[in-house]
Write a protein that holds these residues in place. Structure first.
Motif, PDB file in Angstrom:
ATOM      1  N   SER A  90     115.918 -79.998 -25.280  1.00 49.17           N
ATOM      2  CA  SER A  90     116.341 -81.395 -25.318  1.00 49.17           C
ATOM      3  C   SER A  90     117.579 -81.574 -24.449  1.00 49.17           C
ATOM      4  O   SER A  90     118.568 -80.864 -24.625  1.00 49.17           O
ATOM      5  CB  SER A  90     116.652 -81.819 -26.751  1.00 49.17           C
ATOM      6  N   PRO A  91     117.560 -82.538 -23.530  1.00 52.30           N
ATOM      7  CA  PRO A  91     118.723 -82.763 -22.682  1.00 52.30           C
ATOM      8  C   PRO A  91     119.796 -83.613 -23.345  1.00 52.30           C
ATOM      9  O   PRO A  91     120.819 -83.915 -22.739  1.00 52.30           O
ATOM     10  CB  PRO A  91     118.124 -83.506 -21.481  1.00 52.30           C
ATOM     11  N   MET A  92     119.555 -84.002 -24.611  1.00 54.50           N
ATOM     12  CA  MET A  92     120.493 -84.889 -25.303  1.00 54.50           C
ATOM     13  C   MET A  92     120.266 -84.824 -26.810  1.00 54.50           C
ATOM     14  O   MET A  92     119.271 -84.298 -27.274  1.00 54.50           O
ATOM     15  CB  MET A  92     120.304 -86.330 -24.829  1.00 54.50           C
ATOM     16  N   VAL A  93     121.180 -85.375 -27.546  1.00 55.22           N
ATOM     17  CA  VAL A  93     121.039 -85.567 -28.984  1.00 55.22           C
ATOM     18  C   VAL A  93     120.199 -86.822 -29.181  1.00 55.22           C
ATOM     19  O   VAL A  93     120.421 -87.828 -28.517  1.00 55.22           O
ATOM     20  CB  VAL A  93     122.421 -85.744 -29.647  1.00 55.22           C
ATOM     21  N   GLY A  94     119.224 -86.767 -30.057  1.00 54.34           N
ATOM     22  CA  GLY A  94     118.392 -87.947 -30.283  1.00 54.34           C
ATOM     23  C   GLY A  94     117.260 -87.659 -31.239  1.00 54.34           C
ATOM     24  O   GLY A  94     117.275 -86.666 -31.967  1.00 54.34           O
ATOM     25  N   THR A  95     116.255 -88.525 -31.230  1.00 50.99           N
ATOM     26  CA  THR A  95     115.090 -88.387 -32.092  1.00 50.99           C
ATOM     27  C   THR A  95     113.884 -88.019 -31.237  1.00 50.99           C
ATOM     28  O   THR A  95     113.605 -88.677 -30.234  1.00 50.99           O
ATOM     29  CB  THR A  95     114.814 -89.699 -32.847  1.00 50.99           C
ATOM     30  N   PHE A  96     113.184 -86.965 -31.641  1.00 45.80           N
ATOM     31  CA  PHE A  96     112.019 -86.462 -30.915  1.00 45.80           C
ATOM     32  C   PHE A  96     110.780 -87.265 -31.297  1.00 45.80           C
ATOM     33  O   PHE A  96     110.504 -87.478 -32.475  1.00 45.80           O
ATOM     34  CB  PHE A  96     111.801 -84.986 -31.280  1.00 45.80           C
ATOM     35  N   TYR A  97     110.046 -87.722 -30.291  1.00 45.33           N
ATOM     36  CA  TYR A  97     108.766 -88.393 -30.516  1.00 45.33           C
ATOM     37  C   TYR A  97     107.711 -87.702 -29.664  1.00 45.33           C
ATOM     38  O   TYR A  97     107.874 -87.558 -28.455  1.00 45.33           O
ATOM     39  CB  TYR A  97     108.836 -89.881 -30.163  1.00 45.33           C
ATOM     40  N   ALA A  98     106.606 -87.290 -30.298  1.00 48.06           N
ATOM     41  CA  ALA A  98     105.541 -86.565 -29.622  1.00 48.06           C
ATOM     42  C   ALA A  98     104.600 -87.483 -28.857  1.00 48.06           C
ATOM     43  O   ALA A  98     103.838 -87.024 -28.016  1.00 48.06           O
ATOM     44  CB  ALA A  98     104.749 -85.741 -30.639  1.00 48.06           C
ATOM     45  N   ILE A 122     109.173 -87.766 -25.884  1.00 49.36           N
ATOM     46  CA  ILE A 122     110.256 -88.734 -25.684  1.00 49.36           C
ATOM     47  C   ILE A 122     111.398 -88.335 -26.609  1.00 49.36           C
ATOM     48  O   ILE A 122     111.171 -87.949 -27.751  1.00 49.36           O
ATOM     49  CB  ILE A 122     109.799 -90.166 -26.042  1.00 49.36           C
ATOM     50  N   VAL A 123     112.621 -88.418 -26.110  1.00 48.95           N
ATOM     51  CA  VAL A 123     113.805 -88.281 -26.967  1.00 48.95           C
ATOM     52  C   VAL A 123     114.526 -89.621 -26.906  1.00 48.95           C
ATOM     53  O   VAL A 123     114.947 -90.067 -25.843  1.00 48.95           O
ATOM     54  CB  VAL A 123     114.724 -87.116 -26.531  1.00 48.95           C
ATOM     55  N   GLU A 124     114.616 -90.265 -28.068  1.00 51.04           N
ATOM     56  CA  GLU A 124     115.251 -91.582 -28.158  1.00 51.04           C
ATOM     57  C   GLU A 124     116.712 -91.386 -28.537  1.00 51.04           C
ATOM     58  O   GLU A 124     117.048 -90.685 -29.488  1.00 51.04           O
ATOM     59  CB  GLU A 124     114.537 -92.438 -29.214  1.00 51.04           C
ATOM     60  N   ALA A 125     117.585 -91.988 -27.740  1.00 50.48           N
ATOM     61  CA  ALA A 125     119.020 -91.922 -28.005  1.00 50.48           C
ATOM     62  C   ALA A 125     119.616 -93.278 -27.665  1.00 50.48           C
ATOM     63  O   ALA A 125     119.394 -93.801 -26.574  1.00 50.48           O
ATOM     64  CB  ALA A 125     119.673 -90.831 -27.168  1.00 50.48           C
ATOM     65  N   MET A 126     120.322 -93.856 -28.608  1.00 50.54           N
ATOM     66  CA  MET A 126     120.996 -95.141 -28.416  1.00 50.54           C
ATOM     67  C   MET A 126     120.012 -96.212 -27.942  1.00 50.54           C
ATOM     68  O   MET A 126     120.286 -96.965 -27.017  1.00 50.54           O
ATOM     69  CB  MET A 126     122.172 -94.991 -27.439  1.00 50.54           C
ATOM     70  N   LYS A 127     118.844 -96.244 -28.558  1.00 51.19           N
ATOM     71  CA  LYS A 127     117.803 -97.245 -28.276  1.00 51.19           C
ATOM     72  C   LYS A 127     117.194 -97.093 -26.887  1.00 51.19           C
ATOM     73  O   LYS A 127     116.481 -97.964 -26.426  1.00 51.19           O
ATOM     74  CB  LYS A 127     118.309 -98.681 -28.472  1.00 51.19           C
ATOM     75  N   LEU A 128     117.470 -95.979 -26.210  1.00 51.60           N
ATOM     76  CA  LEU A 128     116.857 -95.680 -24.922  1.00 51.60           C
ATOM     77  C   LEU A 128     115.830 -94.575 -25.130  1.00 51.60           C
ATOM     78  O   LEU A 128     116.124 -93.551 -25.744  1.00 51.60           O
ATOM     79  CB  LEU A 128     117.901 -95.225 -23.899  1.00 51.60           C
ATOM     80  N   PHE A 129     114.622 -94.781 -24.621  1.00 51.57           N
ATOM     81  CA  PHE A 129     113.549 -93.815 -24.770  1.00 51.57           C
ATOM     82  C   PHE A 129     113.450 -93.003 -23.475  1.00 51.57           C
ATOM     83  O   PHE A 129     113.072 -93.528 -22.436  1.00 51.57           O
ATOM     84  CB  PHE A 129     112.233 -94.528 -25.099  1.00 51.57           C
ATOM     85  N   ASN A 130     113.813 -91.723 -23.554  1.00 45.03           N
ATOM     86  CA  ASN A 130     113.893 -90.850 -22.398  1.00 45.03           C
ATOM     87  C   ASN A 130     112.689 -89.918 -22.369  1.00 45.03           C
ATOM     88  O   ASN A 130     112.505 -89.110 -23.283  1.00 45.03           O
ATOM     89  CB  ASN A 130     115.182 -90.017 -22.463  1.00 45.03           C
ATOM     90  N   GLU A 131     111.866 -90.041 -21.323  1.00 39.42           N
ATOM     91  CA  GLU A 131     110.711 -89.172 -21.182  1.00 39.42           C
ATOM     92  C   GLU A 131     111.182 -87.789 -20.734  1.00 39.42           C
ATOM     93  O   GLU A 131     111.959 -87.661 -19.788  1.00 39.42           O
ATOM     94  CB  GLU A 131     109.727 -89.738 -20.160  1.00 39.42           C
ATOM     95  N   ILE A 132     110.690 -86.755 -21.419  1.00 44.11           N
ATOM     96  CA  ILE A 132     111.054 -85.384 -21.104  1.00 44.11           C
ATOM     97  C   ILE A 132     109.868 -84.739 -20.393  1.00 44.11           C
ATOM     98  O   ILE A 132     108.745 -84.782 -20.896  1.00 44.11           O
ATOM     99  CB  ILE A 132     111.414 -84.588 -22.378  1.00 44.11           C
TER     100      ILE A 132
END
Length: 163
Positions: A90-98, A122-132
């Motif tokens: 994970s490139p950040m702290v957040g919530t993992f979504y498969a 996807i790792v969601e952090a601060m309401k931003l959904f970041n594709e990994i």
């Protein structure tokens, strides 16, 4: 105001230092980080996207009911099994979504073939959904986190057998 990348870097610096508490205020926005003695028991929570606090994790009621997946191998055997595998972290702290949404199939499953630019989660952090992305060509051999789980910066998410 600090951007997300700067906040992520501050979190890493604070985590690696002996500082227990950090506060930054600018233009009405406030970033506050606190850590406990048990560093492994931390995650970031945020309110109104302008205040961030690192607090001890509180297990959710449903997570108490789910058994944790643990594999116990002798240290040498464990190292040999993961030695040739690439870890997608994970490139950040957040919530993992498969998956891209709750009704969709997961991006990848165990056995899925991936390329360097294949989106794996996807790792969601601060309401931003970041594709990994996978960052390596190969096959997914293990998924190390559960859907909806909080993840830490640098935490392994997948193991990939490179081609």
């Amino acid at each position: 105001m600090l951007n997300f990348k700067e906040i992520k870097e501050i979190i890493k610096l604070i985590d690696d230092s002996s500082i227990d508490e950090f506060t930054y205020e600018s233009e009405g926005a406030k970033v506050q980080l606190k850590k406990t003695a048990a560093r492994a028991n931390q995650h970031v929570v945020y309110n109104n996207a302008s205040e961030i606090q690192a607090l001890p994790k509180q297990p959710a009621a449903e997570s108490l009911e789910q058994p944790k997946k643990e594999v116990h191998l002798p240290k040498e055997e464990s190292e040999q099994k993961t030695e040739n595998l690439h870890k997608i972290t994970s490139p950040m702290v957040g919530t993992f979504y498969a998956a891209p949404n709750p009704d969709a199939d997961p991006y990848v499953t165990i056995g899925s073939k991936v390329k360097e630019n294949t989106v794996v989660c996807i790792v969601e952090a601060m309401k931003l959904f970041n594709e990994i992305e996978a960052e390596v060509k190969g096959e997914i051999v293990d998924i190390l986190v559960e859907n909806g789980q909080l993840v830490e910066y640098g935490q392994p998410l997948f193991l990939v057998k490179p081609e």
